[in-house]
Design a protein around this motif. Structure first.
Motif, PDB file in Angstrom:
ATOM      1  N   TRP A  17      31.475 -52.079 -39.157  1.00  0.00           N
ATOM      2  CA  TRP A  17      32.371 -51.928 -38.014  1.00  0.00           C
ATOM      3  C   TRP A  17      32.206 -50.550 -37.381  1.00  0.00           C
ATOM      4  N   THR A  18      32.043 -49.515 -38.204  1.00  0.00           N
ATOM      5  CA  THR A  18      31.850 -48.171 -37.680  1.00  0.00           C
ATOM      6  C   THR A  18      30.572 -48.093 -36.853  1.00  0.00           C
ATOM      7  N   CYS A  19      29.497 -48.690 -37.367  1.00  0.00           N
ATOM      8  CA  CYS A  19      28.224 -48.682 -36.618  1.00  0.00           C
ATOM      9  C   CYS A  19      28.367 -49.402 -35.281  1.00  0.00           C
ATOM     10  N   VAL A  20      28.983 -50.571 -35.307  1.00  0.00           N
ATOM     11  CA  VAL A  20      29.145 -51.354 -34.075  1.00  0.00           C
ATOM     12  C   VAL A  20      30.007 -50.600 -33.069  1.00  0.00           C
ATOM     13  N   LEU A  21      31.122 -50.041 -33.529  1.00  0.00           N
ATOM     14  CA  LEU A  21      32.033 -49.354 -32.615  1.00  0.00           C
ATOM     15  C   LEU A  21      31.403 -48.073 -32.067  1.00  0.00           C
ATOM     16  N   LEU A  22      30.716 -47.320 -32.910  1.00  0.00           N
ATOM     17  CA  LEU A  22      30.065 -46.108 -32.416  1.00  0.00           C
ATOM     18  C   LEU A  22      28.970 -46.442 -31.398  1.00  0.00           C
ATOM     19  N   PHE A  23      28.226 -47.490 -31.653  1.00  0.00           N
ATOM     20  CA  PHE A  23      27.188 -47.900 -30.711  1.00  0.00           C
ATOM     21  C   PHE A  23      27.809 -48.285 -29.373  1.00  0.00           C
ATOM     22  N   ALA A  24      28.838 -49.154 -29.414  1.00  0.00           N
ATOM     23  CA  ALA A  24      29.480 -49.606 -28.168  1.00  0.00           C
ATOM     24  C   ALA A  24      30.182 -48.448 -27.459  1.00  0.00           C
ATOM     25  N   GLY A  25      30.922 -47.634 -28.210  1.00  0.00           N
ATOM     26  CA  GLY A  25      31.627 -46.507 -27.599  1.00  0.00           C
ATOM     27  C   GLY A  25      30.668 -45.495 -27.003  1.00  0.00           C
ATOM     28  N   ASN A  26      29.570 -45.250 -27.695  1.00  0.00           N
ATOM     29  CA  ASN A  26      28.582 -44.309 -27.185  1.00  0.00           C
ATOM     30  C   ASN A  26      27.945 -44.828 -25.894  1.00  0.00           C
ATOM     31  N   LYS A  27      27.638 -46.132 -25.859  1.00  0.00           N
ATOM     32  CA  LYS A  27      27.063 -46.714 -24.637  1.00  0.00           C
ATOM     33  C   LYS A  27      28.034 -46.592 -23.468  1.00  0.00           C
ATOM     34  N   ILE A  28      29.323 -46.845 -23.739  1.00  0.00           N
ATOM     35  CA  ILE A  28      30.331 -46.786 -22.661  1.00  0.00           C
ATOM     36  C   ILE A  28      30.478 -45.364 -22.143  1.00  0.00           C
ATOM     37  N   THR A  29      30.621 -44.391 -23.064  1.00  0.00           N
ATOM     38  CA  THR A  29      30.804 -43.007 -22.612  1.00  0.00           C
ATOM     39  C   THR A  29      29.542 -42.444 -21.956  1.00  0.00           C
ATOM     40  N   LEU A  30      28.378 -42.860 -22.427  1.00  0.00           N
ATOM     41  CA  LEU A  30      27.142 -42.420 -21.768  1.00  0.00           C
ATOM     42  C   LEU A  30      27.017 -43.007 -20.362  1.00  0.00           C
ATOM     43  N   PHE A  31      27.400 -44.263 -20.197  1.00  0.00           N
ATOM     44  CA  PHE A  31      27.277 -44.921 -18.904  1.00  0.00           C
ATOM     45  C   PHE A  31      28.227 -44.310 -17.867  1.00  0.00           C
ATOM     46  N   PHE A  32      29.499 -44.102 -18.259  1.00  0.00           N
ATOM     47  CA  PHE A  32      30.493 -43.651 -17.289  1.00  0.00           C
ATOM     48  C   PHE A  32      30.549 -42.132 -17.129  1.00  0.00           C
ATOM     49  N   TRP A  33      30.442 -41.364 -18.231  1.00  0.00           N
ATOM     50  CA  TRP A  33      30.668 -39.920 -18.160  1.00  0.00           C
ATOM     51  C   TRP A  33      29.495 -39.083 -18.651  1.00  0.00           C
ATOM     52  N   LYS A  34      28.386 -39.714 -19.003  1.00  0.00           N
ATOM     53  CA  LYS A  34      27.218 -39.000 -19.526  1.00  0.00           C
ATOM     54  C   LYS A  34      27.596 -38.146 -20.732  1.00  0.00           C
ATOM     55  N   PHE A  35      28.477 -38.686 -21.572  1.00  0.00           N
ATOM     56  CA  PHE A  35      28.953 -37.985 -22.776  1.00  0.00           C
ATOM     57  C   PHE A  35      28.464 -38.743 -24.003  1.00  0.00           C
ATOM     58  N   ASN A  36      27.766 -38.041 -24.900  1.00  0.00           N
ATOM     59  CA  ASN A  36      27.257 -38.637 -26.127  1.00  0.00           C
ATOM     60  C   ASN A  36      28.241 -38.343 -27.253  1.00  0.00           C
ATOM     61  N   LEU A  37      28.837 -39.385 -27.825  1.00  0.00           N
ATOM     62  CA  LEU A  37      29.817 -39.203 -28.909  1.00  0.00           C
ATOM     63  C   LEU A  37      29.199 -38.567 -30.148  1.00  0.00           C
TER      64      LEU A  37
END
Length: 163
Positions: A17-37
């Motif tokens: 779950w951590t891997c899936v959430l980090l992957f999805a969250g990282n993609k979202i923040t990179l797409f909208f704010w160019k921020f890498n978690l």
């Protein structure tokens, strides 16, 4: 042993779950704010902005901060919910889906064909049934007549021998 199984399940589910959430969250923040978690430099940039008296002004800033706060909440809630899922049922689900698909394929067929059975069923009309029953009875009567004749012949032979 059951405790060990629960701990093992928690570790496996938590890791996945951590891997899936980090992957999805990282993609979202990179797409909208160019921020890498996962980047320490990006987190230092945010810390420097906040320490210099940075102010959240725009709707995009509010969405970014709320996203950063929601990720851990979603992580914990998702982990708890996934712990309630039965892994055995989850692993068997593809087989059940295939079985259901096969059953639906034959669901609307009212005709069932049995192959290699060696017999066929023929529907008889009532008249044909009566005729076949009468033939059976006639055969029984004929057999009884033949049996009676044989008995008479044997009886005659025995009576001759006695005389």
């Amino acid at each position: 042993m059951a405790k060990f199984g629960k701990i093992l399940k928690a570790i496996i589910v938590g890791s996945l779950w951590t891997c899936v959430l980090l992957f999805a969250g990282n993609k979202i923040t990179l797409f909208f704010w160019k921020f890498n978690l996962l980047s320490a430099a990006d987190w230092q940039l945010i810390a420097g902005f906040w320490n210099r008296g940075g102010v959240i002004k725009t709707a995009s800033d509010y969405l970014f901060v709320s996203t950063l706060f929601l990720i851990p909440i979603i992580w914990i809630g998702g982990w708890k919910r996934l712990m309630k899922v039965k892994i055995g049922a989850l692993l068997l689900r593809p087989f059940e889906a295939y079985s259901d698909w096969q059953a639906k394929k034959y669901e609307n067929n009212s005709r069932i064909v049995l192959k290699n059975m060696g017999t066929t069923s023929v529907k008889e009309t009532p008249k044909e049934k009566i005729k076949s029953d009468l033939k059976k009875i006639e055969k029984q009567i004929d057999n009884n007549k033949e049996t009676a004749k044989i008995r008479e012949n044997i009886g005659e032979k025995i009576s001759r021998l006695k005389k």
